[in-house]
Every structure is written in structure tokens, then in C-alpha cells.
Design an enzyme around this catalytic site. Structure first.
Site, PDB file in Angstrom:
ATOM      1  N   TYR A   1      13.240  39.103 -16.134  1.00  0.00           N
ATOM      2  CA  TYR A   1      12.596  38.534 -17.293  1.00  0.00           C
ATOM      3  C   TYR A   1      12.794  39.230 -18.474  1.00  0.00           C
ATOM      4  CZ  TYR A   1      10.180  35.120 -14.198  1.00  0.00           C
ATOM      5  OH  TYR A   1      10.202  34.307 -13.343  1.00  0.00           O
TER       6      TYR A   1
ATOM      7  N   ASP B   1      13.118  35.566   0.516  1.00  0.00           N
ATOM      8  CA  ASP B   1      13.209  34.103   1.122  1.00  0.00           C
ATOM      9  C   ASP B   1      12.430  34.106   2.406  1.00  0.00           C
ATOM     10  OD1 ASP B   1      15.151  35.841   2.253  1.00  0.00           O
ATOM     11  OD2 ASP B   1      16.864  34.341   2.511  1.00  0.00           O
TER      12      ASP B   1
ATOM     13  N   ASP C   1       6.530  36.112  -9.020  1.00  0.00           N
ATOM     14  CA  ASP C   1       6.156  34.760  -9.719  1.00  0.00           C
ATOM     15  C   ASP C   1       6.015  33.624  -8.748  1.00  0.00           C
ATOM     16  OD1 ASP C   1       5.533  32.878 -11.866  1.00  0.00           O
ATOM     17  OD2 ASP C   1       7.435  33.108 -12.871  1.00  0.00           O
TER      18      ASP C   1
ATOM     19  N   ASP D   1       2.870  32.101  -6.647  1.00  0.00           N
ATOM     20  CA  ASP D   1       2.453  30.689  -6.692  1.00  0.00           C
ATOM     21  C   ASP D   1       2.381  29.899  -5.647  1.00  0.00           C
ATOM     22  OD1 ASP D   1       1.912  30.684  -9.491  1.00  0.00           O
ATOM     23  OD2 ASP D   1       3.485  29.095 -10.059  1.00  0.00           O
TER      24      ASP D   1
END
Ligand code: NAD
Length: 368
Positions: free
Chosen positions: A145, A229, A253, A257
Site C-alpha cells: 500500500y 491463502d 486487510d 475482514d
């Protein structure tokens, strides 16, 4: 160099339901000041769209300097459709990114807790999530980011190329790993570190540096490495296997979530973003609910204030070392849920609907 003032809180209500939920936190801070003889100093300022409307910028320099000298910033939420079409640098979210970056808040703590009273709100079977308690530690100021080079560039054949760079250094990985190991020692003593070391060099470095710091400083803590993953799968297969999960900005992130949604209740999830301690042991920090500004319910008095109230609880625990007061506040929230009081978002059969301020009243009455 701006010095941090002890016990100073900056409240930034922001947009949408932000002012409604921060309003309840303000009442709770006042309760602690009055009844527990604590001397929290509070200041309140505009941020996000509200600041843009008044000052033409999502955060003024004055407010930014107030954030720098505060021991903790407590934010409601920013953004909403009114400001969606502003140019990038004026968007409400820029204020949040500036605070995280300039206050050097590199560790984002997001608990995924499934309250036993709300197991039915989860999309998973109750036995998989009942009493779930995972602490995510997401690296917040590095990785893809923020990495350079970045941008969208024209290329020779008339097409365009989008570029982002995934980059980490040893010290960036070490400092966030230390936060995770220290937290694990206060919990169930287990850290799972996630990356994609099978396909990314930065992921390989992440794994090696976490392993090295473990061997040097934290041998007493159990450490597992897991590909990100696989972690995404394990979170829905058997989430209770995890205690503390530490991972980079991008995977953090998404995985946090995903874990948040296991609990089924966005209105209940707090977060903390922490910086390093200075030589006097003081630390900059930002506390905020995981949810956004919920423009669809703003102004209706139905927003759930619990995520923001629990974020203040995290401030008591992590910035002020007031564990007893944090326990008291968390217990008051549990007691209110046990009594069957619910805001609209978590209402179910047999429970009683209350407004935002009635939820605040109920929590304060339990504190008494
Ligand atoms: P959101 O979290 O605001 O809302 C998603 C859904 O959850 C909505 O239906 C909303 O009513 C509900 N909800 C959220 N919080 C609630 C609460 N406390 N009580 C009851 N219901 C609640 O996410 P969104 O709709 O994707 O985004 C809305 C705006 O918020 C956007 O402008 C977005 O950019 C912004 N946003 C800000 C932050 C932040 O400030 N940290 C985070 C996420 C989104």
C-alpha cells in the site's frame, strides 16, 4: 519534536454515524473522570468530510498537531456519498491515511471476538465460533500500500501499466512481530505468522525475520508459519485454532475482514493502531471501530455504539495500562448483551431494541 501529553485524548467523530457513536464514548469518559477520579483530558475536532466542508481539507494542520501530542486519538468514521467525487487528496479517507502514516502507527490490532450472546449472527455453525477470540496484528505502514515505485503509466504499445511495489525491511517486520509476541504472552501464547513465502521474496524475508526474532527473544511463545491463502481457508474451517495472527498490510486487510465477518456483527468490532514507545515510554495510538460511517442509518439514532466503546476500552488497556478499568467496561458491555438489549443491527427474536443513546445509558448503568 512534539511531546506526547499524558492522558490526553483527541476525539475525532468524523462523518455519518461517527458523531453519534463518539457521543456515547464521551459520556463514558466523563463517567470514568467523575466516578474513578481519572483525569482524562478531552479535546474534540473535525475530521474527514466534516472538516472538508468547513476548511476545504479532510484534516487541518492544527488538528494534526493536536493528534501528535495526544496519547490516544479516538475516531468515529469518515466518508460518505457526499464526498465520493472529490479529488483524491481531498477525500475524507486521506485524513485517516495521513494520521496512520505520520503518527507512524505500524501495528493494527483487530480482535475478532464472537460474543456468546450473538453466535447466531455468524454465518458459521455456532460450535465453530462460540467464544471465538482471535487477535489480528496487521502491519499498517509498509508493504504494497505504500511501496515505491507506484502509479499508472503509459507504455509503448498504447496500453497503460499499473504498478505497486510489495516491500518490507528487517526492522519493519521485527517491530510488528514483537507486538504480536508480546500480546500472545498475555493471551494463549501462540502466534501464527502469515505470508506468501512460496511465491514472493518479501514473503520469504517476512518468514525468516519472524523466525529469527522468535529464536532470539520469544522462544517461550509457540510460533507457526502459514501461507496466507491457507489461513483464509483455516479461518472458515476451524477458526478457534488461532490465538494471535501477525501478517503484512495487504493480507492483514483481507484476513482481518474475513475474521470480522465470522463474528457476524460489524457494530461490535473495535480496533487499535499503535506506534513505537518513545524514551519516556509514551506511545502514539489511534482507536476506531472497524465499521465505516454507515450513511444509510446516519442521524436515525439506531447506530450501534459498542464497537467504538470497546475501542475506547482498548485505549484504556494498550495506551494507559488501565487493565482493570478496561475489564470493567468490557464486563458492562457483556452484561447489557446478557440482559437482551440490542441495537437494530444485532436484534434477534426475544431481545429488546434500544437506540444508540439507550445503549449508552445501559452500559453506563452497568458501570455504576
Ligand atoms: P459501513 O461499515 O459504513 O456500513 C456497512 C453496513 O453496516 C451498512 O448497512 C451500515 O448501516 C451497517 N453498519 C455499520 N456500522 C454500524 C453500526 N455501528 N451500527 C449499525 N449498523 C452499522 O461500510 P460502507 O457502507 O462500505 O461504507 C460507508 C462509508 O464509510 C464509505 O464512505 C466508506 O468509505 C466509509 N468507511 C470508512 C471507514 C473508516 O472511517 N475507518 C471504514 C470503512 C468505510
Amino acid at each position: 519534536m512534539i511531546k506526547i501529553k499524558k492522558r490526553k485524548f483527541l476525539l475525532l467523530p468524523g462523518d455519518g454515524i461517527g458523531p453519534e457513536v463518539i457521543g456515547q464514548v464521551k459520556r463514558i469518559i466523563n463517567w470514568f473522570n467523575k466516578n474513578k477520579s481519572l483525569d482524562f483530558e478531552i479535546d474534540e475536532e473535525l475530521v474527514g468530510g466534516a472538516a472538508y466542508d468547513k476548511h476545504g481539507t479532510p484534516i487541518t494542520d492544527e488538528v494534526f498537531y493536536k493528534a501528535l501530542e495526544s496519547e490516544a486519538v479516538i475516531l468515529g468514521a469518515v466518508g460518505g456519498p457526499k464526498w465520493d467525487n472529490l479529488e483524491f487528496s481531498k477525500k475524507p479517507e486521506r485524513a485517516l491515511l495521513k494520521l496512520r502514516k505520520e503518527l507512524k502507527l505500524f501495528a493494527n490490532l483487530r480482535p475478532a471476538i464472537c460474543f456468546k450472546q450473538l453466535v447466531d449472527a455468524s454465518s458459521l455453525k455456532p460450535e465453530l465460533v462460540s467464544n471465538l477470540d482471535i487477535m489480528f496484528v496487521r502491519e499498517l505502514t509498509g508493504g504494497i500500500y505504500f511501496g515505491e515505485p507506484r502509479g499508472i503509466k503509459p507504455i509503448d504499445n498504447g496500453e497503460r501499466k499499473g504498478i505497486n511495489t510489495h516491500v518490507y525491511t528487517t526492522s519493519e517486520i521485527e517491530r510488528v512481530a514483537r507486538v504480536a509476541f508480546d500480546l500472545a504472552r498475555k493471551r494463549n501464547n501462540k502466534v501464527t505468522s502469515c505470508e506468501k513465502s512460496n511465491v514472493m521474496e518479501a514473503g520469504q524475508l517476512w518468514k525468516e525475520e519472524v523466525q529469527a526474532i522468535h529464536e532470539k527473544e520469544y522462544k517461550d511463545v509457540e510460533l507457526n508459519h502459514m501461507l496466507a491463502d491457507n489461513c483464509a481457508m483455516q479461518l472458515v474451517r476451524n477458526p478457534k485454532q488461532f490465538d494471535v495472527i501477525v501478517t503484512d498490510n495487504l493480507f492483514g486487510d483481507m484476513l482481518s475482514d474475513e475474521a470480522a465477518m465470522l463474528t457476524g456483527s460489524l457494530g461490535l468490532l473495535p480496533s487499535a493502531s499503535l506506534g513505537s514507545k518513545d524514551k519516556d515510554g509514551n506511545m502514539r495510538s489511534l482507536y476506531e471501530p472497524v465499521h465505516g460511517s454507515a450513511p444509510d442509518i446516519a442521524g436515525k439514532g439506531t447506530a450501534n455504539p459498542i464497537a467504538t466503546i470497546l475501542s475506547f476500552g482498548m485505549a484504556l488497556r494498550y495506551s494507559l495500562d488501565l487493565d482493570k478499568e478496561a475489564d470493567t467496561l468490557e464486563k458492562a458491555v457483556q452484561d447489557v448483551l446478557d440482559e437482551g438489549l440490542r441495537t437494530k443491527d444485532i436484534l434477534s427474536k426475544g431481545t429488546k431494541e434500544v437506540s444508540t443513546s439507550e445503549m449508552g445509558d445501559a452500559i453506563i448503568s452497568k458501570l455504576q
